[in-house]
Scaffold this motif. Sequence first.
Motif, PDB file in Angstrom:
ATOM      1  N   LEU A  27     -18.702   9.461  -3.438  1.00 30.99           N
ATOM      2  CA  LEU A  27     -17.859  10.228  -4.350  1.00 30.99           C
ATOM      3  C   LEU A  27     -17.509   9.385  -5.565  1.00 30.99           C
ATOM      4  O   LEU A  27     -17.511   8.158  -5.496  1.00 30.99           O
ATOM      5  N   GLN A  28     -17.183  10.045  -6.664  1.00 33.13           N
ATOM      6  CA  GLN A  28     -16.654   9.378  -7.845  1.00 33.13           C
ATOM      7  C   GLN A  28     -15.382  10.108  -8.252  1.00 33.13           C
ATOM      8  O   GLN A  28     -15.314  11.336  -8.155  1.00 33.13           O
ATOM      9  N   ALA A  29     -14.395   9.338  -8.716  1.00 30.01           N
ATOM     10  CA  ALA A  29     -13.128   9.945  -9.118  1.00 30.01           C
ATOM     11  C   ALA A  29     -12.441   9.065 -10.154  1.00 30.01           C
ATOM     12  O   ALA A  29     -12.537   7.844 -10.086  1.00 30.01           O
ATOM     13  N   PRO A  30     -11.716   9.679 -11.102  1.00 28.03           N
ATOM     14  CA  PRO A  30     -10.979   8.877 -12.073  1.00 28.03           C
ATOM     15  C   PRO A  30      -9.735   8.223 -11.462  1.00 28.03           C
ATOM     16  O   PRO A  30      -9.276   7.191 -11.925  1.00 28.03           O
ATOM     17  N   ILE A  31      -9.205   8.821 -10.385  1.00 28.30           N
ATOM     18  CA  ILE A  31      -7.996   8.329  -9.719  1.00 28.30           C
ATOM     19  C   ILE A  31      -8.205   8.382  -8.211  1.00 28.30           C
ATOM     20  O   ILE A  31      -8.756   9.359  -7.691  1.00 28.30           O
ATOM     21  N   VAL A  32      -7.747   7.352  -7.524  1.00 30.63           N
ATOM     22  CA  VAL A  32      -7.768   7.345  -6.061  1.00 30.63           C
ATOM     23  C   VAL A  32      -6.333   7.168  -5.586  1.00 30.63           C
ATOM     24  O   VAL A  32      -5.620   6.273  -6.052  1.00 30.63           O
ATOM     25  N   VAL A  33      -5.885   8.014  -4.675  1.00 30.91           N
ATOM     26  CA  VAL A  33      -4.539   7.939  -4.115  1.00 30.91           C
ATOM     27  C   VAL A  33      -4.631   7.390  -2.700  1.00 30.91           C
ATOM     28  O   VAL A  33      -5.363   7.921  -1.867  1.00 30.91           O
ATOM     29  N   ASN A  34      -3.900   6.320  -2.443  1.00 27.11           N
ATOM     30  CA  ASN A  34      -3.851   5.737  -1.112  1.00 27.11           C
ATOM     31  C   ASN A  34      -2.765   6.465  -0.327  1.00 27.11           C
ATOM     32  O   ASN A  34      -1.587   6.191  -0.474  1.00 27.11           O
ATOM     33  N   ALA A  35      -3.177   7.419   0.492  1.00 24.61           N
ATOM     34  CA  ALA A  35      -2.242   8.200   1.303  1.00 24.61           C
ATOM     35  C   ALA A  35      -2.462   7.906   2.779  1.00 24.61           C
ATOM     36  O   ALA A  35      -2.460   8.791   3.620  1.00 24.61           O
ATOM     37  N   ALA A  36      -2.656   6.628   3.100  1.00 25.62           N
ATOM     38  CA  ALA A  36      -3.001   6.217   4.455  1.00 25.62           C
ATOM     39  C   ALA A  36      -1.784   6.036   5.356  1.00 25.62           C
ATOM     40  O   ALA A  36      -1.923   5.611   6.496  1.00 25.62           O
ATOM     41  N   GLY A  37      -0.602   6.340   4.850  1.00 24.08           N
ATOM     42  CA  GLY A  37       0.602   6.235   5.681  1.00 24.08           C
ATOM     43  C   GLY A  37       0.812   4.815   6.172  1.00 24.08           C
ATOM     44  O   GLY A  37       0.795   3.865   5.396  1.00 24.08           O
ATOM     45  N   ALA A  38       0.974   4.648   7.466  1.00 31.45           N
ATOM     46  CA  ALA A  38       1.230   3.333   8.060  1.00 31.45           C
ATOM     47  C   ALA A  38       0.051   2.378   7.891  1.00 31.45           C
ATOM     48  O   ALA A  38       0.201   1.178   8.076  1.00 31.45           O
ATOM     49  N   TRP A  39      -1.091   2.886   7.532  1.00 27.62           N
ATOM     50  CA  TRP A  39      -2.292   2.062   7.337  1.00 27.62           C
ATOM     51  C   TRP A  39      -2.503   1.728   5.854  1.00 27.62           C
ATOM     52  O   TRP A  39      -3.545   1.230   5.461  1.00 27.62           O
ATOM     53  N   THR A  40      -1.494   1.986   5.026  1.00 21.69           N
ATOM     54  CA  THR A  40      -1.579   1.736   3.592  1.00 21.69           C
ATOM     55  C   THR A  40      -1.967   0.295   3.287  1.00 21.69           C
ATOM     56  O   THR A  40      -2.790   0.039   2.415  1.00 21.69           O
ATOM     57  N   ASP A  41      -1.381  -0.662   3.983  1.00 21.30           N
ATOM     58  CA  ASP A  41      -1.694  -2.066   3.720  1.00 21.30           C
ATOM     59  C   ASP A  41      -3.149  -2.386   4.029  1.00 21.30           C
ATOM     60  O   ASP A  41      -3.781  -3.165   3.322  1.00 21.30           O
ATOM     61  N   GLN A  42      -3.694  -1.790   5.079  1.00 23.42           N
ATOM     62  CA  GLN A  42      -5.095  -2.039   5.419  1.00 23.42           C
ATOM     63  C   GLN A  42      -6.020  -1.527   4.317  1.00 23.42           C
ATOM     64  O   GLN A  42      -6.987  -2.189   3.956  1.00 23.42           O
ATOM     65  N   VAL A  43      -5.722  -0.366   3.775  1.00 21.15           N
ATOM     66  CA  VAL A  43      -6.522   0.173   2.679  1.00 21.15           C
ATOM     67  C   VAL A  43      -6.301  -0.677   1.424  1.00 21.15           C
ATOM     68  O   VAL A  43      -7.252  -0.999   0.711  1.00 21.15           O
ATOM     69  N   GLY A  44      -5.077  -1.063   1.157  1.00 23.38           N
ATOM     70  CA  GLY A  44      -4.768  -1.884  -0.004  1.00 23.38           C
ATOM     71  C   GLY A  44      -5.472  -3.227   0.005  1.00 23.38           C
ATOM     72  O   GLY A  44      -5.831  -3.760  -1.053  1.00 23.38           O
ATOM     73  N   GLN A  45      -5.701  -3.792   1.171  1.00 21.33           N
ATOM     74  CA  GLN A  45      -6.416  -5.063   1.269  1.00 21.33           C
ATOM     75  C   GLN A  45      -7.823  -4.941   0.698  1.00 21.33           C
ATOM     76  O   GLN A  45      -8.335  -5.886   0.117  1.00 21.33           O
ATOM     77  N   ARG A  46      -8.438  -3.790   0.848  1.00 25.09           N
ATOM     78  CA  ARG A  46      -9.776  -3.580   0.287  1.00 25.09           C
ATOM     79  C   ARG A  46      -9.752  -3.618  -1.239  1.00 25.09           C
ATOM     80  O   ARG A  46     -10.757  -3.864  -1.872  1.00 25.09           O
TER      81      ARG A  46
END
Length: 61
Positions: A27-46
Amino acid sequence: MLKAHAEVSALARIGDPWHVTACSDALQAPIVVNAAGAWTDQVGQRLKRNPLGWYPNGAPR
């Protein structure tokens, strides 16, 4: 586009859009929203972002 219940396996900003691979879909997108809830930090590490201190089940690892 909203993609729910989709594990992100790759995420990179190449030029202006974000390039995201989620559940084998490219996928391609101009904006990505991190809505991972309690797993937000894990996604943010990427994204090499500082952790917010959120943990699944409320307990730090």
